[in-house]
Design a protein around this motif. Sequence first.
Motif, PDB file in Angstrom:
ATOM      1  N   PRO A  17       0.832  -1.209   0.000  1.00  0.00           N
ATOM      2  CA  PRO A  17       0.000   0.000   0.000  1.00  0.00           C
ATOM      3  C   PRO A  17       0.870   1.264   0.000  1.00  0.00           C
ATOM      4  CG  PRO A  17      -0.710  -1.540   1.706  1.00  0.00           C
ATOM      5  CD  PRO A  17       0.593  -2.046   1.185  1.00  0.00           C
ATOM      6  N   PRO A  18       0.378   2.345  -0.601  1.00  0.00           N
ATOM      7  CA  PRO A  18       1.149   3.590  -0.614  1.00  0.00           C
ATOM      8  C   PRO A  18       1.202   4.219   0.774  1.00  0.00           C
ATOM      9  CG  PRO A  18      -1.038   3.960  -1.518  1.00  0.00           C
ATOM     10  CD  PRO A  18      -0.913   2.477  -1.311  1.00  0.00           C
ATOM     11  N   LEU A  19       2.257   4.987   1.014  1.00  0.00           N
ATOM     12  CA  LEU A  19       2.411   5.720   2.261  1.00  0.00           C
ATOM     13  C   LEU A  19       2.328   7.218   1.996  1.00  0.00           C
ATOM     14  CD1 LEU A  19       5.422   3.863   3.967  1.00  0.00           C
ATOM     15  CD2 LEU A  19       2.992   3.610   4.491  1.00  0.00           C
ATOM     16  N   ALA A  20       1.792   7.957   2.955  1.00  0.00           N
ATOM     17  CA  ALA A  20       1.819   9.407   2.898  1.00  0.00           C
ATOM     18  C   ALA A  20       3.240   9.896   3.183  1.00  0.00           C
ATOM     19  CB  ALA A  20       0.841   9.980   3.925  1.00  0.00           C
ATOM     20  N   PRO A  21       3.561  11.136   2.835  1.00  0.00           N
ATOM     21  CA  PRO A  21       4.934  11.632   3.063  1.00  0.00           C
ATOM     22  C   PRO A  21       5.400  11.495   4.507  1.00  0.00           C
ATOM     23  CG  PRO A  21       3.780  13.119   1.592  1.00  0.00           C
ATOM     24  CD  PRO A  21       2.762  12.125   2.062  1.00  0.00           C
ATOM     25  N   ARG A  22       4.572  11.878   5.479  1.00  0.00           N
ATOM     26  CA  ARG A  22       4.981  11.768   6.867  1.00  0.00           C
ATOM     27  C   ARG A  22       5.208  10.312   7.267  1.00  0.00           C
ATOM     28  NH1 ARG A  22       0.878  13.085  10.004  1.00  0.00           N
ATOM     29  NH2 ARG A  22       2.072  13.555  11.882  1.00  0.00           N
ATOM     30  N   ALA A  23       4.402   9.416   6.709  1.00  0.00           N
ATOM     31  CA  ALA A  23       4.570   8.000   7.015  1.00  0.00           C
ATOM     32  C   ALA A  23       5.871   7.456   6.430  1.00  0.00           C
ATOM     33  CB  ALA A  23       3.378   7.202   6.491  1.00  0.00           C
ATOM     34  N   TRP A  24       6.274   7.942   5.247  1.00  0.00           N
ATOM     35  CA  TRP A  24       7.557   7.523   4.679  1.00  0.00           C
ATOM     36  C   TRP A  24       8.713   7.958   5.581  1.00  0.00           C
ATOM     37  CZ3 TRP A  24       8.745   3.760   1.853  1.00  0.00           C
ATOM     38  CH2 TRP A  24       7.992   3.370   0.740  1.00  0.00           C
ATOM     39  N   LEU A  25       8.649   9.185   6.086  1.00  0.00           N
ATOM     40  CA  LEU A  25       9.698   9.645   6.998  1.00  0.00           C
ATOM     41  C   LEU A  25       9.770   8.752   8.234  1.00  0.00           C
ATOM     42  CD1 LEU A  25       9.085  13.513   6.877  1.00  0.00           C
ATOM     43  CD2 LEU A  25      10.798  12.204   5.593  1.00  0.00           C
ATOM     44  N   ARG A  26       8.606   8.376   8.743  1.00  0.00           N
ATOM     45  CA  ARG A  26       8.548   7.509   9.926  1.00  0.00           C
ATOM     46  C   ARG A  26       9.060   6.111   9.605  1.00  0.00           C
ATOM     47  NH1 ARG A  26       3.192   7.367  10.463  1.00  0.00           N
ATOM     48  NH2 ARG A  26       3.338   9.575  10.959  1.00  0.00           N
ATOM     49  N   TYR A  27       8.634   5.580   8.452  1.00  0.00           N
ATOM     50  CA  TYR A  27       9.015   4.210   8.114  1.00  0.00           C
ATOM     51  C   TYR A  27      10.516   4.093   7.849  1.00  0.00           C
ATOM     52  CZ  TYR A  27       8.772  -0.481   6.223  1.00  0.00           C
ATOM     53  OH  TYR A  27       8.971  -1.815   6.021  1.00  0.00           O
ATOM     54  N   ASP A  28      11.126   5.165   7.413  1.00  0.00           N
ATOM     55  CA  ASP A  28      12.577   5.150   7.227  1.00  0.00           C
ATOM     56  C   ASP A  28      13.283   4.795   8.530  1.00  0.00           C
ATOM     57  OD1 ASP A  28      15.149   5.818   5.831  1.00  0.00           O
ATOM     58  OD2 ASP A  28      15.153   7.437   7.324  1.00  0.00           O
ATOM     59  N   VAL A  29      12.768   5.285   9.647  1.00  0.00           N
ATOM     60  CA  VAL A  29      13.342   4.964  10.959  1.00  0.00           C
ATOM     61  C   VAL A  29      12.908   3.571  11.410  1.00  0.00           C
ATOM     62  CG1 VAL A  29      13.542   5.699  13.364  1.00  0.00           C
ATOM     63  CG2 VAL A  29      13.315   7.418  11.560  1.00  0.00           C
ATOM     64  N   VAL A  30      11.618   3.284  11.276  1.00  0.00           N
ATOM     65  CA  VAL A  30      11.073   2.023  11.761  1.00  0.00           C
ATOM     66  C   VAL A  30      11.674   0.832  11.028  1.00  0.00           C
ATOM     67  CG1 VAL A  30       8.950   0.630  11.898  1.00  0.00           C
ATOM     68  CG2 VAL A  30       8.917   3.068  12.535  1.00  0.00           C
ATOM     69  N   SER A  31      11.845   0.937   9.727  1.00  0.00           N
ATOM     70  CA  SER A  31      12.350  -0.205   8.957  1.00  0.00           C
ATOM     71  C   SER A  31      13.756  -0.590   9.390  1.00  0.00           C
ATOM     72  CB  SER A  31      12.327   0.106   7.454  1.00  0.00           C
ATOM     73  OG  SER A  31      13.196   1.178   7.142  1.00  0.00           O
ATOM     74  N   ARG A  32      14.557   0.398   9.746  1.00  0.00           N
ATOM     75  CA  ARG A  32      15.917   0.083  10.215  1.00  0.00           C
ATOM     76  C   ARG A  32      15.902  -0.589  11.581  1.00  0.00           C
ATOM     77  NH1 ARG A  32      18.488   5.203  10.548  1.00  0.00           N
ATOM     78  NH2 ARG A  32      16.644   6.309   9.787  1.00  0.00           N
ATOM     79  N   ILE A  33      14.929  -0.236  12.419  1.00  0.00           N
ATOM     80  CA  ILE A  33      14.774  -0.918  13.706  1.00  0.00           C
ATOM     81  C   ILE A  33      14.368  -2.373  13.485  1.00  0.00           C
ATOM     82  CG2 ILE A  33      13.359  -1.018  15.800  1.00  0.00           C
ATOM     83  CD1 ILE A  33      13.232   2.043  15.684  1.00  0.00           C
ATOM     84  N   ILE A  34      13.441  -2.596  12.560  1.00  0.00           N
ATOM     85  CA  ILE A  34      13.006  -3.966  12.273  1.00  0.00           C
ATOM     86  C   ILE A  34      14.158  -4.783  11.695  1.00  0.00           C
ATOM     87  CG2 ILE A  34      11.410  -5.368  10.922  1.00  0.00           C
ATOM     88  CD1 ILE A  34       9.489  -2.957  11.031  1.00  0.00           C
ATOM     89  N   ASP A  35      14.959  -4.177  10.827  1.00  0.00           N
ATOM     90  CA  ASP A  35      16.130  -4.867  10.291  1.00  0.00           C
ATOM     91  C   ASP A  35      17.038  -5.346  11.418  1.00  0.00           C
ATOM     92  OD1 ASP A  35      15.325  -4.475   7.683  1.00  0.00           O
ATOM     93  OD2 ASP A  35      16.579  -2.703   7.367  1.00  0.00           O
ATOM     94  N   ARG A  36      17.209  -4.484  12.418  1.00  0.00           N
ATOM     95  CA  ARG A  36      18.117  -4.813  13.531  1.00  0.00           C
ATOM     96  C   ARG A  36      17.522  -5.873  14.450  1.00  0.00           C
ATOM     97  NH1 ARG A  36      18.304  -2.295  18.489  1.00  0.00           N
ATOM     98  NH2 ARG A  36      17.156  -0.474  17.713  1.00  0.00           N
ATOM     99  N   LEU A  37      16.219  -5.784  14.723  1.00  0.00           N
ATOM    100  CA  LEU A  37      15.595  -6.697  15.673  1.00  0.00           C
ATOM    101  C   LEU A  37      15.250  -8.053  15.051  1.00  0.00           C
ATOM    102  CD1 LEU A  37      13.136  -4.268  17.516  1.00  0.00           C
ATOM    103  CD2 LEU A  37      15.430  -4.985  18.225  1.00  0.00           C
ATOM    104  N   SER A  38      14.884  -8.066  13.776  1.00  0.00           N
ATOM    105  CA  SER A  38      14.473  -9.294  13.064  1.00  0.00           C
ATOM    106  C   SER A  38      13.481 -10.123  13.873  1.00  0.00           C
ATOM    107  CB  SER A  38      15.703 -10.151  12.730  1.00  0.00           C
ATOM    108  OG  SER A  38      16.570  -9.470  11.868  1.00  0.00           O
ATOM    109  N   PRO A  39      12.326  -9.552  14.229  1.00  0.00           N
ATOM    110  CA  PRO A  39      11.362 -10.303  15.054  1.00  0.00           C
ATOM    111  C   PRO A  39      10.729 -11.444  14.282  1.00  0.00           C
ATOM    112  CG  PRO A  39      10.364  -8.297  14.241  1.00  0.00           C
ATOM    113  CD  PRO A  39      11.813  -8.226  13.832  1.00  0.00           C
ATOM    114  N   ALA A  40      10.477 -12.548  14.991  1.00  0.00           N
ATOM    115  CA  ALA A  40       9.746 -13.659  14.377  1.00  0.00           C
ATOM    116  C   ALA A  40       8.243 -13.422  14.453  1.00  0.00           C
ATOM    117  CB  ALA A  40      10.107 -14.964  15.067  1.00  0.00           C
ATOM    118  N   THR A  41       7.791 -12.745  15.516  1.00  0.00           N
ATOM    119  CA  THR A  41       6.368 -12.459  15.690  1.00  0.00           C
ATOM    120  C   THR A  41       6.194 -10.973  15.986  1.00  0.00           C
ATOM    121  OG1 THR A  41       6.481 -12.995  18.063  1.00  0.00           O
ATOM    122  CG2 THR A  41       5.857 -14.765  16.542  1.00  0.00           C
TER     123      THR A  41
END
Length: 251
Positions: free
Chosen positions: A11-35
């Motif tokens: 799904p598309p993201l709004a501009p503010r959501a893209w700025l947020r996801y830039d930070v969040v995605s790197r956290i997910i990369d680091r944590l690699s959660p299974a659930t």
Amino acid sequence: MPLTPADRPLPPLAPRAWLRYDVVSRIIDRLSPATALEIGCGQGAFGARLATRADYLGVEPDAGSFEVAYERITCLGGTVLNAMSSELDPGTTYDMVCAFEVLEHIDDDKAALAEWVTHVRPGGQLVLSVPAFQERFGPMDKHAGHFRRYSPAELTARLEEAGLGDVDITVYGWPLGYALEAVRNRIDAKKLEKVGDLTPEELTRATGRTFQPSGRVKGAAIAVATSPFMALQRLRTDTGTGLVAVATRRG
């Protein structure tokens, strides 16, 4: 031949959501959660992305947003419930619990965090985002149903009171976030004149559907236009309009 999850456009993201996801995605990369559990998944734009990276459950109380999220996320292997997190089995925990732009909508934020933490496995993480700095509170916040904004120190204190440690907070949104907020404040000031005296809870019900882009072409254009600002904001992680926090449940 049916599409696989990897073939389905996100799904598309709004501009503010893209700025947020830039930070969040790197956290997910680091944590690699299974659930992963997402509280208040809205229309599922973030949830669709998380569902490709973990065994995902999203909960969304607003029926209209839930219907969109269900269509977007279940085809990618995730699960979505039209429910509150407090309705989940308290005995089930997750490697990562997320709540993006939710906490500021809740009057008793301390009680909300205490409940959310029960869904995080010991040693797991809570990841959340909130708008930054109370002095920036304006028509956009009021129209969205926000009770408050947070400073990094205030959010750290809330998370530690809830039994979390190793709190790490990133300020994001410089410089584009300031322009986006200025535009939203002007638009929402006019909207507030029309809606009258609604409570924050009443205003919150529609916030997950506000300013959400639709269509692949428009979504792609927003992503391209926002990408330089995602790089820029990494240069100033102490300045911006929003906070992303990650904290660990003490074991």
